[in-house]
Design a protein around this motif. Structure first.
Motif, PDB file in Angstrom:
ATOM      1  N   CYS A  42      19.373 -30.517  41.974  1.00 54.18           N
ATOM      2  CA  CYS A  42      19.575 -30.298  43.407  1.00 54.18           C
ATOM      3  C   CYS A  42      19.491 -31.586  44.225  1.00 54.18           C
ATOM      4  CB  CYS A  42      18.499 -29.346  43.908  1.00 54.18           C
ATOM      5  SG  CYS A  42      16.825 -30.025  43.709  1.00 54.18           S
ATOM      6  N   THR A  44      17.150 -32.382  45.939  1.00 51.10           N
ATOM      7  CA  THR A  44      16.449 -32.087  47.194  1.00 51.10           C
ATOM      8  C   THR A  44      15.049 -31.535  46.920  1.00 51.10           C
ATOM      9  OG1 THR A  44      17.476 -29.908  47.211  1.00 51.10           O
ATOM     10  CG2 THR A  44      18.531 -31.598  48.553  1.00 51.10           C
ATOM     11  N   SER A  45      14.486 -31.839  45.750  1.00 50.40           N
ATOM     12  CA  SER A  45      13.108 -31.487  45.374  1.00 50.40           C
ATOM     13  C   SER A  45      12.863 -30.010  45.082  1.00 50.40           C
ATOM     14  CB  SER A  45      12.108 -31.995  46.425  1.00 50.40           C
ATOM     15  OG  SER A  45      11.972 -31.064  47.477  1.00 50.40           O
ATOM     16  N   HIS A  46      13.923 -29.248  44.869  1.00 45.75           N
ATOM     17  CA  HIS A  46      13.718 -27.814  44.616  1.00 45.75           C
ATOM     18  C   HIS A  46      13.696 -27.414  43.143  1.00 45.75           C
ATOM     19  CE1 HIS A  46      14.927 -27.637  48.871  1.00 45.75           C
ATOM     20  NE2 HIS A  46      14.081 -26.628  48.887  1.00 45.75           N
ATOM     21  N   CYS A  47      14.529 -28.034  42.313  1.00 47.66           N
ATOM     22  CA  CYS A  47      14.769 -27.434  40.985  1.00 47.66           C
ATOM     23  C   CYS A  47      13.865 -27.936  39.862  1.00 47.66           C
ATOM     24  CB  CYS A  47      16.233 -27.636  40.595  1.00 47.66           C
ATOM     25  SG  CYS A  47      16.641 -29.333  40.107  1.00 47.66           S
ATOM     26  N   LYS A  60       8.764 -35.054  40.791  1.00 46.91           N
ATOM     27  CA  LYS A  60      10.206 -34.841  40.800  1.00 46.91           C
ATOM     28  C   LYS A  60      10.804 -36.196  41.153  1.00 46.91           C
ATOM     29  CE  LYS A  60       9.823 -29.970  41.708  1.00 46.91           C
ATOM     30  NZ  LYS A  60       9.889 -28.863  42.660  1.00 46.91           N
ATOM     31  N   THR A  63      12.372 -37.415  44.358  1.00 46.24           N
ATOM     32  CA  THR A  63      11.592 -37.523  45.602  1.00 46.24           C
ATOM     33  C   THR A  63      10.833 -38.856  45.661  1.00 46.24           C
ATOM     34  OG1 THR A  63       9.596 -36.566  44.655  1.00 46.24           O
ATOM     35  CG2 THR A  63      11.163 -35.024  45.600  1.00 46.24           C
ATOM     36  N   CYS A 104      17.793 -27.439  32.423  1.00 43.04           N
ATOM     37  CA  CYS A 104      16.458 -27.523  33.026  1.00 43.04           C
ATOM     38  C   CYS A 104      15.396 -27.976  32.029  1.00 43.04           C
ATOM     39  CB  CYS A 104      16.043 -26.151  33.567  1.00 43.04           C
ATOM     40  SG  CYS A 104      15.750 -24.939  32.234  1.00 43.04           S
ATOM     41  N   GLY A 133       7.355 -24.931  40.035  1.00 45.61           N
ATOM     42  CA  GLY A 133       8.266 -25.909  40.650  1.00 45.61           C
ATOM     43  C   GLY A 133       9.493 -26.211  39.806  1.00 45.61           C
ATOM     44  N   ASN A 134       9.612 -25.550  38.658  1.00 43.87           N
ATOM     45  CA  ASN A 134      10.762 -25.806  37.785  1.00 43.87           C
ATOM     46  C   ASN A 134      11.610 -24.546  37.674  1.00 43.87           C
ATOM     47  OD1 ASN A 134       8.572 -27.808  36.953  1.00 43.87           O
ATOM     48  ND2 ASN A 134      10.353 -28.591  35.875  1.00 43.87           N
ATOM     49  N   LEU A 135      12.856 -24.683  38.032  1.00 44.05           N
ATOM     50  CA  LEU A 135      13.752 -23.522  38.047  1.00 44.05           C
ATOM     51  C   LEU A 135      14.736 -23.566  36.877  1.00 44.05           C
ATOM     52  CD1 LEU A 135      14.630 -23.457  41.864  1.00 44.05           C
ATOM     53  CD2 LEU A 135      12.701 -22.391  40.686  1.00 44.05           C
ATOM     54  N   ARG A 137      18.331 -21.565  35.698  1.00 40.43           N
ATOM     55  CA  ARG A 137      19.283 -20.590  36.214  1.00 40.43           C
ATOM     56  C   ARG A 137      19.941 -19.778  35.112  1.00 40.43           C
ATOM     57  NH1 ARG A 137      24.532 -23.666  38.600  1.00 40.43           N
ATOM     58  NH2 ARG A 137      25.538 -23.882  36.592  1.00 40.43           N
TER      59      ARG A 137
END
Ligand code: FES
Ligand code: FES
Length: 163
Positions: A42, A44-47, A60, A63, A104, A133-135, A137
């Motif tokens: 991402c 943007t610090s989300h995935c 991350k 960031t 991931c 904090g780790n996604l 999909r």
């Protein structure tokens, strides 16, 4: 902006490169040092796909600025195991189908590795919270949690055998 001389230890090796101070650590690793295990999802610090270990903490790397990483001790997935000698977490992700596309996975395993330093014998709930904090999909989280629990059991068995 002028480039800065960045020195770091990555996976036990001293490395140096020139980078703009505001460049993101994930880009320094992948594009300047050719360490491509940490992925860009991402930015943007989300995935969490870009997760690395920095100074004993999971971060991350999208960031962190290059200037902040100067002097840091960093471990990426490449530092945990290799195809001839997998880390127990890598073994268990493989055995318990904890990955599908694998995008991931480097971040997942690098985070799980730090989590097991923070809490050596975690409950399932602590693993779920620690991995929040780790996604992923595609795989779904059940097998990822199963794989981490299996790694914990394996590490505990090794500890018991050594006592
Ligand atoms: S790429 Fe860093 S959190 Fe997604
Ligand atoms: S295995 Fe595909 S994103 Fe997690």
């Amino acid at each position: 902006m002028g480039k800065m001389h960045i020195k770091m230890k990555v996976n036990g090796e001293d490395v140096e490169t020139l980078a703009e101070p505001r460049e993101l650590l994930i880009h320094v690793l992948r594009e300047r040092l050719n360490i491509t295990g940490p992925h860009i999802g991402c930015e943007t610090s989300h995935c969490g796909a870009c997760t690395v270990d920095m100074g004993g903490k999971s971060v991350k790397s999208c960031t962190v600025f290059a200037a902040q990483a100067n002097g840091a001790d960093i471990t990426t997935i490449e530092g945990l195991g290799n195809p001839d000698s997998l880390h127990v977490l890598q073994e268990m992700f493989k055995e318990h189908h904890g990955l599908q596309c694998g995008f991931c996975t480097p971040g997942m395993i690098t985070r799980a590795h730090r989590l097991l330093q923070e809490i050596p014998d975690p409950t399932e709930e602590e693993i779920r919270f620690g991995m929040a904090g780790n996604l992923c999909r595609c795989t779904g989280y059940q097998n990822i949690i199963k794989a981490i629990l299996a790694a914990v059991a394996e590490l505990n068995a090794v500890k018991e055998a050594a006592q």
